[in-house]
Write a protein that holds these residues in place. Sequence first.
Motif, short mmCIF file in Angstrom:
data_model
loop_
_atom_site.label_atom_id
_atom_site.label_comp_id
_atom_site.label_asym_id
_atom_site.label_seq_id
_atom_site.Cartn_x
_atom_site.Cartn_y
_atom_site.Cartn_z
N ALA A 39 0.85 -1.19 0.00
CA ALA A 39 0.00 0.00 0.00
C ALA A 39 0.89 1.24 0.00
N ALA A 40 0.35 2.33 -0.55
CA ALA A 40 1.09 3.59 -0.63
C ALA A 40 0.08 4.74 -0.67
N ASP A 41 0.59 5.95 -0.60
CA ASP A 41 -0.28 7.11 -0.80
C ASP A 41 -0.69 7.23 -2.26
N HIS A 42 0.28 7.06 -3.16
CA HIS A 42 0.02 7.13 -4.61
C HIS A 42 0.91 6.12 -5.31
N VAL A 43 0.36 5.46 -6.30
CA VAL A 43 1.12 4.57 -7.19
C VAL A 43 0.67 4.86 -8.61
N VAL A 44 1.63 5.10 -9.49
CA VAL A 44 1.34 5.34 -10.89
C VAL A 44 2.25 4.43 -11.70
N LYS A 45 1.68 3.75 -12.68
CA LYS A 45 2.48 2.90 -13.56
C LYS A 45 2.81 3.68 -14.83
N GLY A 50 7.00 0.47 -17.84
CA GLY A 50 6.49 -0.56 -16.95
C GLY A 50 6.84 -0.33 -15.50
N LYS A 51 7.57 0.75 -15.20
CA LYS A 51 7.98 1.03 -13.83
C LYS A 51 6.81 1.57 -13.00
N LEU A 52 6.87 1.31 -11.69
CA LEU A 52 5.92 1.89 -10.76
C LEU A 52 6.56 3.10 -10.09
N HIS A 53 5.84 4.21 -10.07
CA HIS A 53 6.28 5.41 -9.35
C HIS A 53 5.46 5.45 -8.07
N VAL A 54 6.14 5.39 -6.93
CA VAL A 54 5.50 5.23 -5.63
C VAL A 54 5.79 6.45 -4.76
N LEU A 55 4.75 6.96 -4.12
CA LEU A 55 4.89 8.05 -3.17
C LEU A 55 4.26 7.59 -1.86
N GLY A 56 5.03 7.67 -0.78
CA GLY A 56 4.52 7.28 0.53
C GLY A 56 4.20 5.80 0.62
N GLY A 57 5.11 4.97 0.16
CA GLY A 57 4.84 3.53 0.06
C GLY A 57 5.17 2.72 1.29
N PHE A 58 4.58 1.55 1.35
CA PHE A 58 4.85 0.50 2.32
C PHE A 58 4.44 0.89 3.74
N PHE A 59 3.28 1.52 3.91
CA PHE A 59 2.78 1.80 5.25
C PHE A 59 1.77 0.71 5.62
N LEU A 74 -5.59 5.81 -1.74
CA LEU A 74 -4.93 4.56 -1.38
C LEU A 74 -4.28 4.01 -2.64
N GLY A 75 -2.96 4.10 -2.67
CA GLY A 75 -2.23 3.53 -3.78
C GLY A 75 -1.93 2.07 -3.50
N ILE A 76 -1.97 1.25 -4.53
CA ILE A 76 -1.68 -0.17 -4.39
C ILE A 76 -0.74 -0.56 -5.53
N GLY A 77 0.33 -1.25 -5.16
CA GLY A 77 1.29 -1.70 -6.16
C GLY A 77 1.58 -3.18 -6.02
N THR A 134 -4.00 4.17 -8.04
CA THR A 134 -4.45 4.87 -6.83
C THR A 134 -5.97 4.93 -6.82
N VAL A 135 -6.55 4.52 -5.70
CA VAL A 135 -8.00 4.53 -5.52
C VAL A 135 -8.35 5.76 -4.68
N PRO A 136 -9.24 6.62 -5.16
CA PRO A 136 -9.62 7.79 -4.36
C PRO A 136 -10.75 7.46 -3.38
N ASN A 137 -10.77 8.18 -2.27
CA ASN A 137 -11.88 8.19 -1.32
C ASN A 137 -12.29 6.80 -0.83
#
Length: 182
Positions: A39-45, A50-59, A74-77, A134-137
Amino acid sequence: MYYTRLREATYVTTQGEEPSQPREPAPALASIESLAFFAADHVVKDEASGKLHVLGGFFNLLRFQVYPALLPTLGIGASLYVPWHAYHEDHHFAITMLDEDRQPLPFRIEGGFRVGADLLLGHGDPSVVNIGGTVPNVLFQRPGRYRLWLTVDEQPLDGWGLQLLQLPTGLPSTAAPGTPQK
Protein backbone atom coordinates in the motif's frame (compact mmCIF):
# COMPACT_ATOMS: atom_id res chain seq x y z
CA MET A 1 13.36 -36.02 6.25
CA TYR A 2 12.57 -32.32 6.85
CA TYR A 3 12.39 -29.48 4.36
CA THR A 4 13.30 -26.03 5.66
CA ARG A 5 12.90 -22.93 3.49
CA LEU A 6 15.48 -20.23 4.25
CA ARG A 7 16.05 -17.23 1.98
CA GLU A 8 14.49 -18.80 -1.11
CA ALA A 9 16.46 -22.06 -0.86
CA THR A 10 15.22 -25.37 0.49
CA TYR A 11 17.43 -27.31 2.87
CA VAL A 12 16.99 -31.05 3.31
CA THR A 13 17.73 -32.48 6.76
CA THR A 14 16.97 -35.48 8.90
CA GLN A 15 15.75 -35.18 12.47
CA GLY A 16 18.32 -33.44 14.73
CA GLU A 17 20.52 -32.39 11.81
CA GLU A 18 21.29 -28.78 10.90
CA PRO A 19 20.46 -27.56 7.36
CA SER A 20 23.57 -27.84 5.23
CA GLN A 21 23.04 -28.34 1.51
CA PRO A 22 20.69 -25.91 -0.25
CA ARG A 23 18.45 -27.27 -2.97
CA GLU A 24 16.24 -25.03 -5.09
CA PRO A 25 12.55 -25.92 -4.93
CA ALA A 26 10.92 -27.14 -8.11
CA PRO A 27 8.38 -24.40 -8.93
CA ALA A 28 5.48 -25.08 -11.23
CA LEU A 29 6.56 -24.08 -14.70
CA ALA A 30 3.68 -21.69 -15.31
CA SER A 31 3.15 -20.36 -11.75
CA ILE A 32 2.99 -16.60 -11.47
CA GLU A 33 4.48 -15.34 -8.18
CA SER A 34 4.28 -12.08 -6.27
CA LEU A 35 7.59 -10.28 -5.90
CA ALA A 36 6.03 -7.32 -4.07
CA PHE A 37 2.57 -6.20 -2.97
CA PHE A 38 2.07 -3.03 -0.91
CA ALA A 39 0.00 0.00 0.00
CA ALA A 40 1.09 3.59 -0.63
CA ASP A 41 -0.28 7.11 -0.80
CA HIS A 42 0.02 7.13 -4.61
CA VAL A 43 1.12 4.57 -7.19
CA VAL A 44 1.34 5.34 -10.89
CA LYS A 45 2.48 2.90 -13.56
CA ASP A 46 4.54 4.32 -16.41
CA GLU A 47 3.11 2.44 -19.37
CA ALA A 48 6.17 3.10 -21.54
CA SER A 49 8.73 1.62 -19.13
CA GLY A 50 6.49 -0.56 -16.95
CA LYS A 51 7.98 1.03 -13.83
CA LEU A 52 5.92 1.89 -10.76
CA HIS A 53 6.28 5.41 -9.35
CA VAL A 54 5.50 5.23 -5.63
CA LEU A 55 4.89 8.05 -3.17
CA GLY A 56 4.52 7.28 0.53
CA GLY A 57 4.84 3.53 0.06
CA PHE A 58 4.85 0.50 2.32
CA PHE A 59 2.78 1.80 5.25
CA ASN A 60 0.59 -0.46 7.37
CA LEU A 61 -0.80 1.90 10.03
CA LEU A 62 -3.42 4.63 9.62
CA ARG A 63 -4.71 6.92 12.37
CA PHE A 64 -8.03 8.74 12.40
CA GLN A 65 -9.85 10.62 15.15
CA VAL A 66 -13.36 10.02 13.82
CA TYR A 67 -15.02 7.01 12.18
CA PRO A 68 -16.26 6.40 9.59
CA ALA A 69 -12.98 7.71 8.17
CA LEU A 70 -12.25 8.74 4.62
CA LEU A 71 -8.80 8.00 3.22
CA PRO A 72 -8.33 10.48 0.35
CA THR A 73 -6.06 8.17 -1.66
CA LEU A 74 -4.93 4.56 -1.38
CA GLY A 75 -2.23 3.53 -3.78
CA ILE A 76 -1.68 -0.17 -4.39
CA GLY A 77 1.29 -1.70 -6.16
CA ALA A 78 2.22 -5.22 -7.15
CA SER A 79 5.16 -6.70 -8.96
CA LEU A 80 4.60 -10.13 -10.51
CA TYR A 81 7.11 -12.73 -11.67
CA VAL A 82 5.75 -14.29 -14.86
CA PRO A 83 7.61 -17.41 -16.02
CA TRP A 84 8.10 -18.08 -19.71
CA HIS A 85 5.54 -20.90 -19.67
CA ALA A 86 2.81 -18.39 -18.71
CA TYR A 87 3.44 -16.17 -21.76
CA HIS A 88 0.84 -15.66 -24.50
CA GLU A 89 -2.08 -16.33 -22.17
CA ASP A 90 -4.69 -13.97 -20.79
CA HIS A 91 -4.29 -13.53 -17.02
CA HIS A 92 -6.82 -11.94 -14.67
CA PHE A 93 -5.95 -10.20 -11.39
CA ALA A 94 -8.14 -8.96 -8.56
CA ILE A 95 -7.38 -6.94 -5.44
CA THR A 96 -9.93 -7.16 -2.65
CA MET A 97 -10.12 -6.09 0.99
CA LEU A 98 -11.30 -8.01 4.05
CA ASP A 99 -12.05 -6.65 7.51
CA GLU A 100 -10.72 -8.21 10.73
CA ASP A 101 -13.65 -10.64 10.76
CA ARG A 102 -12.50 -11.80 7.31
CA GLN A 103 -15.62 -10.34 5.74
CA PRO A 104 -15.21 -8.90 2.24
CA LEU A 105 -15.65 -5.15 1.92
CA PRO A 106 -17.13 -3.39 -1.13
CA PHE A 107 -13.64 -2.83 -2.51
CA ARG A 108 -12.53 -4.61 -5.66
CA ILE A 109 -10.02 -3.78 -8.38
CA GLU A 110 -9.83 -6.05 -11.39
CA GLY A 111 -7.86 -6.18 -14.58
CA GLY A 112 -5.99 -8.35 -16.97
CA PHE A 113 -2.63 -8.72 -18.61
CA ARG A 114 -0.93 -10.78 -21.29
CA VAL A 115 2.83 -11.20 -21.57
CA GLY A 116 4.68 -11.75 -24.82
CA ALA A 117 8.36 -12.49 -25.17
CA ASP A 118 10.53 -9.38 -25.40
CA LEU A 119 12.99 -9.46 -28.30
CA LEU A 120 15.86 -8.79 -25.89
CA LEU A 121 15.08 -11.74 -23.61
CA GLY A 122 16.61 -15.14 -24.08
CA HIS A 123 14.60 -18.28 -24.68
CA GLY A 124 12.88 -19.26 -21.43
CA ASP A 125 13.57 -15.98 -19.60
CA PRO A 126 10.84 -14.81 -17.21
CA SER A 127 9.33 -11.32 -17.14
CA VAL A 128 8.27 -8.94 -14.39
CA VAL A 129 4.84 -7.36 -14.73
CA ASN A 130 4.03 -4.36 -12.54
CA ILE A 131 0.48 -3.43 -11.60
CA GLY A 132 -0.32 -0.20 -9.84
CA GLY A 133 -2.83 2.53 -9.33
CA THR A 134 -4.45 4.87 -6.83
CA VAL A 135 -8.00 4.53 -5.52
CA PRO A 136 -9.62 7.79 -4.36
CA ASN A 137 -11.88 8.19 -1.32
CA VAL A 138 -11.67 4.84 0.46
CA LEU A 139 -14.16 4.76 3.35
CA PHE A 140 -13.41 2.78 6.52
CA GLN A 141 -16.43 2.30 8.79
CA ARG A 142 -14.51 1.45 11.97
CA PRO A 143 -11.00 1.03 13.35
CA GLY A 144 -9.46 -2.42 13.17
CA ARG A 145 -7.30 -4.67 11.06
CA TYR A 146 -7.90 -4.88 7.33
CA ARG A 147 -6.19 -6.96 4.67
CA LEU A 148 -5.70 -6.32 0.97
CA TRP A 149 -5.56 -9.54 -1.07
CA LEU A 150 -4.01 -10.05 -4.49
CA THR A 151 -5.18 -12.94 -6.64
CA VAL A 152 -4.06 -13.85 -10.14
CA ASP A 153 -6.08 -16.34 -12.16
CA GLU A 154 -8.16 -16.95 -9.01
CA GLN A 155 -5.06 -18.04 -7.04
CA PRO A 156 -4.22 -15.99 -3.91
CA LEU A 157 -0.68 -14.67 -4.29
CA ASP A 158 -0.12 -12.08 -1.59
CA GLY A 159 -1.66 -9.92 1.11
CA TRP A 160 -0.93 -6.61 2.83
CA GLY A 161 -2.22 -5.74 6.28
CA LEU A 162 -3.53 -2.34 7.32
CA GLN A 163 -4.23 -1.44 10.92
CA LEU A 164 -6.54 1.51 11.53
CA LEU A 165 -6.45 3.19 14.93
CA GLN A 166 -8.80 5.68 16.51
CA LEU A 167 -6.98 8.50 18.26
CA PRO A 168 -8.39 10.59 21.05
CA THR A 169 -8.76 14.25 20.21
CA GLY A 170 -6.08 16.69 21.34
CA LEU A 171 -3.00 14.59 20.53
CA PRO A 172 0.00 16.38 19.02
CA SER A 173 0.02 16.50 15.25
CA THR A 174 3.09 14.22 15.02
CA ALA A 175 0.94 11.34 16.33
CA ALA A 176 -1.71 12.00 13.70
CA PRO A 177 -0.17 13.65 10.63
CA GLY A 178 -2.53 16.03 8.92
CA THR A 179 -4.63 16.62 12.05
CA PRO A 180 -4.77 20.26 13.11
CA GLN A 181 -3.73 21.06 16.68
CA LYS A 182 -6.16 22.82 18.95
